[in-house]
Design an enzyme around this catalytic site. Structure first.
Site, PDB file in Angstrom:
ATOM      1  N   CYS A 174      12.944  95.803  35.032  1.00 14.06           N
ATOM      2  CA  CYS A 174      13.286  96.299  36.380  1.00 14.06           C
ATOM      3  C   CYS A 174      14.787  96.503  36.567  1.00 14.06           C
ATOM      4  O   CYS A 174      15.204  97.158  37.524  1.00 14.06           O
ATOM      5  CB  CYS A 174      12.750  95.354  37.431  1.00 14.06           C
ATOM      6  SG  CYS A 174      10.954  95.305  37.413  1.00 14.06           S
ATOM      7  N   HIS A 196      16.253  97.119  43.930  1.00  9.77           N
ATOM      8  CA  HIS A 196      14.986  97.251  43.214  1.00  9.77           C
ATOM      9  C   HIS A 196      13.868  96.795  44.152  1.00  9.77           C
ATOM     10  O   HIS A 196      14.020  95.841  44.913  1.00  9.77           O
ATOM     11  CB  HIS A 196      15.008  96.401  41.947  1.00  9.77           C
ATOM     12  CG  HIS A 196      13.654  96.290  41.317  1.00  9.77           C
ATOM     13  ND1 HIS A 196      12.922  97.403  40.984  1.00  9.77           N
ATOM     14  CD2 HIS A 196      12.886  95.208  41.001  1.00  9.77           C
ATOM     15  CE1 HIS A 196      11.767  97.012  40.481  1.00  9.77           C
ATOM     16  NE2 HIS A 196      11.718  95.696  40.482  1.00  9.77           N
ATOM     17  N   ASN A 217       6.046  98.631  43.244  1.00  6.78           N
ATOM     18  CA  ASN A 217       7.112  98.332  42.283  1.00  6.78           C
ATOM     19  C   ASN A 217       6.997  99.322  41.116  1.00  6.78           C
ATOM     20  O   ASN A 217       6.053  99.246  40.329  1.00  6.78           O
ATOM     21  CB  ASN A 217       6.943  96.885  41.802  1.00  6.78           C
ATOM     22  CG  ASN A 217       8.022  96.468  40.819  1.00  6.78           C
ATOM     23  OD1 ASN A 217       8.791  97.293  40.329  1.00  6.78           O
ATOM     24  ND2 ASN A 217       8.075  95.180  40.528  1.00  6.78           N
TER      25      ASN A 217
HETATM   26  O1  UT7 Z   1       9.957  93.406  39.463  1.00 11.69           O
HETATM   27  C1  UT7 Z   1      10.038  92.468  38.449  1.00 11.69           C
HETATM   28  C2  UT7 Z   1      10.283  91.102  38.943  1.00 11.69           C
HETATM   29  N1  UT7 Z   1       9.130  90.616  39.635  1.00 11.69           N
HETATM   30  C3  UT7 Z   1       9.268  90.102  40.856  1.00 11.69           C
HETATM   31  O2  UT7 Z   1      10.341  90.058  41.387  1.00 11.69           O
HETATM   32  C4  UT7 Z   1       8.030  89.481  41.491  1.00 11.69           C
HETATM   33  C5  UT7 Z   1       8.350  88.135  42.091  1.00 11.69           C
HETATM   34  N2  UT7 Z   1       7.200  87.487  42.668  1.00 11.69           N
HETATM   35  C6  UT7 Z   1       6.598  87.915  43.812  1.00 11.69           C
HETATM   36  O3  UT7 Z   1       6.975  88.932  44.359  1.00 11.69           O
HETATM   37  C7  UT7 Z   1       5.514  87.065  44.411  1.00 11.69           C
HETATM   38  O4  UT7 Z   1       5.483  85.818  43.758  1.00 11.69           O
HETATM   39  C8  UT7 Z   1       4.104  87.723  44.370  1.00 11.69           C
HETATM   40  C9  UT7 Z   1       4.049  88.872  45.339  1.00 11.69           C
HETATM   41  C10 UT7 Z   1       3.797  88.179  42.946  1.00 11.69           C
HETATM   42  C11 UT7 Z   1       3.056  86.702  44.820  1.00 11.69           C
HETATM   43  O5  UT7 Z   1       3.374  86.218  46.126  1.00 11.69           O
HETATM   44  P1  UT7 Z   1       3.464  84.654  46.429  1.00 11.69           P
HETATM   45  O6  UT7 Z   1       3.756  84.503  47.847  1.00 11.69           O
HETATM   46  O7  UT7 Z   1       4.435  84.055  45.449  1.00 11.69           O
HETATM   47  O8  UT7 Z   1       2.001  84.188  46.148  1.00 11.69           O
HETATM   48  P2  UT7 Z   1       1.487  83.105  45.088  1.00 11.69           P
HETATM   49  O9  UT7 Z   1       1.495  83.664  43.721  1.00 11.69           O
HETATM   50  O10 UT7 Z   1       2.206  81.817  45.350  1.00 11.69           O
HETATM   51  O11 UT7 Z   1      -0.010  82.953  45.579  1.00 11.69           O
HETATM   52  C12 UT7 Z   1      -0.340  82.388  46.845  1.00 11.69           C
HETATM   53  C13 UT7 Z   1      -1.851  82.411  47.015  1.00 11.69           C
HETATM   54  C14 UT7 Z   1      -2.594  81.857  45.814  1.00 11.69           C
HETATM   55  O12 UT7 Z   1      -3.722  81.150  46.274  1.00 11.69           O
HETATM   56  P3  UT7 Z   1      -3.697  79.550  46.368  1.00 11.69           P
HETATM   57  O13 UT7 Z   1      -3.396  79.088  44.969  1.00 11.69           O
HETATM   58  O14 UT7 Z   1      -2.599  79.229  47.328  1.00 11.69           O
HETATM   59  O15 UT7 Z   1      -5.064  79.246  46.839  1.00 11.69           O
HETATM   60  C15 UT7 Z   1      -3.035  83.082  45.052  1.00 11.69           C
HETATM   61  O16 UT7 Z   1      -4.194  82.858  44.287  1.00 11.69           O
HETATM   62  O17 UT7 Z   1      -2.314  83.772  47.137  1.00 11.69           O
HETATM   63  C16 UT7 Z   1      -3.311  84.054  46.176  1.00 11.69           C
HETATM   64  N3  UT7 Z   1      -3.219  85.439  45.760  1.00 11.69           N
HETATM   65  C17 UT7 Z   1      -3.797  86.440  46.426  1.00 11.69           C
HETATM   66  N4  UT7 Z   1      -4.544  86.483  47.531  1.00 11.69           N
HETATM   67  C18 UT7 Z   1      -4.956  87.692  47.969  1.00 11.69           C
HETATM   68  C19 UT7 Z   1      -2.545  85.947  44.694  1.00 11.69           C
HETATM   69  N5  UT7 Z   1      -2.669  87.281  44.656  1.00 11.69           N
HETATM   70  C20 UT7 Z   1      -3.438  87.624  45.720  1.00 11.69           C
HETATM   71  C21 UT7 Z   1      -3.904  88.836  46.213  1.00 11.69           C
HETATM   72  N6  UT7 Z   1      -4.657  88.822  47.338  1.00 11.69           N
HETATM   73  N7  UT7 Z   1      -3.631  89.997  45.610  1.00 11.69           N
END
Ligand code: UT7
Length: 335
Positions: free
Chosen positions: A118, A259, A289
């Site tokens: 990225c 980004h 993204n």
């Molecule tokens: O561009 C390259 C660099 N990459 C980035 O900068 C990405 C950085 N990371 C992020 O942007 C975020 O971490 C994400 C958008 C990928 C995820 O968001 P988050 O707020 O960190 O969510 P999480 O991974 O902590 O998940 C929270 C909850 C989980 O459930 P539990 O374990 O709390 O029960 C996930 O299983 O949300 C759940 N979850 C979803 N729920 C509905 C994960 N993906 C989804 C989804 N829909 N698509």
């Protein structure tokens, strides 16, 4: 020893190209267990563009490149260097730079691809800048182009909601310093990030095999929460650092073009620079993204919206797999 006079490099042309097809949050709701509210709240994404099967990164890259060349008032013959940051090259080799060079007929150009995920565009812009400054190149095309759908597992809700396809390109050439231009860049890497975000197979460590396919090792793997923590800190810090290193105050910044990985990561950088909403370019809602294509295409969107003015101090900033992160500081040098 002869004296070297350094020139000033500036962005003189912009272009972008996106597939027509939209993949909305509603579409994803029927593919994996997710919902529009979660996606919008956690990421800021409403839809992304997805290329048809068989369309390679060079396709939209070439379209964006031709648009940027025309925008700069040039022809493909005028280009002497092509740099393509991408994580979804057409193939391992030859480089996508070579493929695009042929597609657009830039017969006087040499070039290569850059692997910085990225942050690819920020890194490539710095390479273009220094080549133009030294006189080693005169007119450089930087083309961020991605077909992210080729490495996304559409059964994995953690990643499939995030990424989109498309391309953005810029032309970098020598400009009159009185008009502005690229002032400085900061580029950083830290291999600690490899374990949190990668595409494991397809290289020399894990060549393609039945086993790598069965285990899904050709798809993007991301530990979102870990990457998020590093990204928030890395992007905000480097955005401020490039401003202060060059003797400016954050209040001097007119526009930030970040980004587009997550609206919340962007907001953290915005808050660190003390910027109002209208000083931050957001395209993640419509494109998701797009990895190396996000910043150059966001520049074009900003210009289309009348938000790029000659003399504006602009920060481009990114964070991505590697980890890689960085920022470019520039004064917009076109009317
Ligand atoms: O561009 C390259 C660099 N990459 C980035 O900068 C990405 C950085 N990371 C992020 O942007 C975020 O971490 C994400 C958008 C990928 C995820 O968001 P988050 O707020 O960190 O969510 P999480 O991974 O902590 O998940 C929270 C909850 C989980 O459930 P539990 O374990 O709390 O029960 C996930 O299983 O949300 C759940 N979850 C979803 N729920 C509905 C994960 N993906 C989804 C989804 N829909 N698509």
């Amino acid at each position: 020893m002869s004296e070297v006079t350094l020139r000033t490099a500036g962005i003189t042309g912009l272009g972008m190209s996106f597939p027509e097809r939209r993949l909305t949050n509603a579409d994803l709701e029927v593919m994996v267990e997710t919902n529009d509210e979660w996606i919008v709240e956690r990421t800021g994404i409403k839809e992304r563009r997805i290329a048809e099967k068989g369309v390679p990164a060079s396709h939209h890259g070439a379209e964006a490149a031709l648009a940027a060349i025309a925008d700069a008032g040039l022809t493909p013959d005028d280009i002497d260097m092509i740099i393509v940051p991408t994580v979804t090259p057409d193939m391992m080799f030859p480089s996508t730079a070579c493929i695009i060079q042929e597609k657009i007929g830039a017969k006087n150009a040499w070039g290569f691809d850059i692997s910085a995920a990225c942050s690819g565009f920020v890194f490539a812009l710095e390479v273009a800048r220094t080549h133009v400054m030294s006189g080693q190149a005169n007119r450089v095309l930087v083309i961020g182009t991605e077909i992210m759908n080729s490495i996304v597992d559409y059964t994995d809700r953690n990643t499939c909601i995030l990424f989109g396809d498309g391309a953005g390109a810029v032309v970098v050439e020598a400009v009159d310093p009185a008009d502005g231009g690229i002032i400085d860049s900061i580029c950083r890497i830290d291999g600690i990030g490899g374990k949190h975000l990668h595409q494991k197979a397809g290289g020399s460590l894990h060549p393609a095999s039945e086993d790598t396919i069965r285990q899904g090792m050709h798809y993007i793997y991301q530990e979102g929460r870990d990457v998020y923590k590093y990204a928030v800190r890395g992007m905000a810090n480097v955005a401020l650092e490039v401003v202060e290193k060059n003797g400016f105050d954050k209040s001097d910044v007119s526009l930030m073009v970040p980004h587009q990985a997550n609206i919340r990561i962007i907001e953290a950088a915005q808050s660190r620079l003390g910027l109002a909403d209208e000083q931050v370019v957001i395209t993640i809602d419509r494109f998701g993204n797009t990895t190396s294509a996000s910043i150059p295409s966001a520049l074009q969107v900003a210009r289309d919206e009348g938000r790029l003015k000659k003399g504006d101090l602009i920060v481009l900033v990114s964070f991505g797999a590697g980890f890689t992160w960085g920022a470019n500081l520039l004064r917009w040098c076109r009317d």
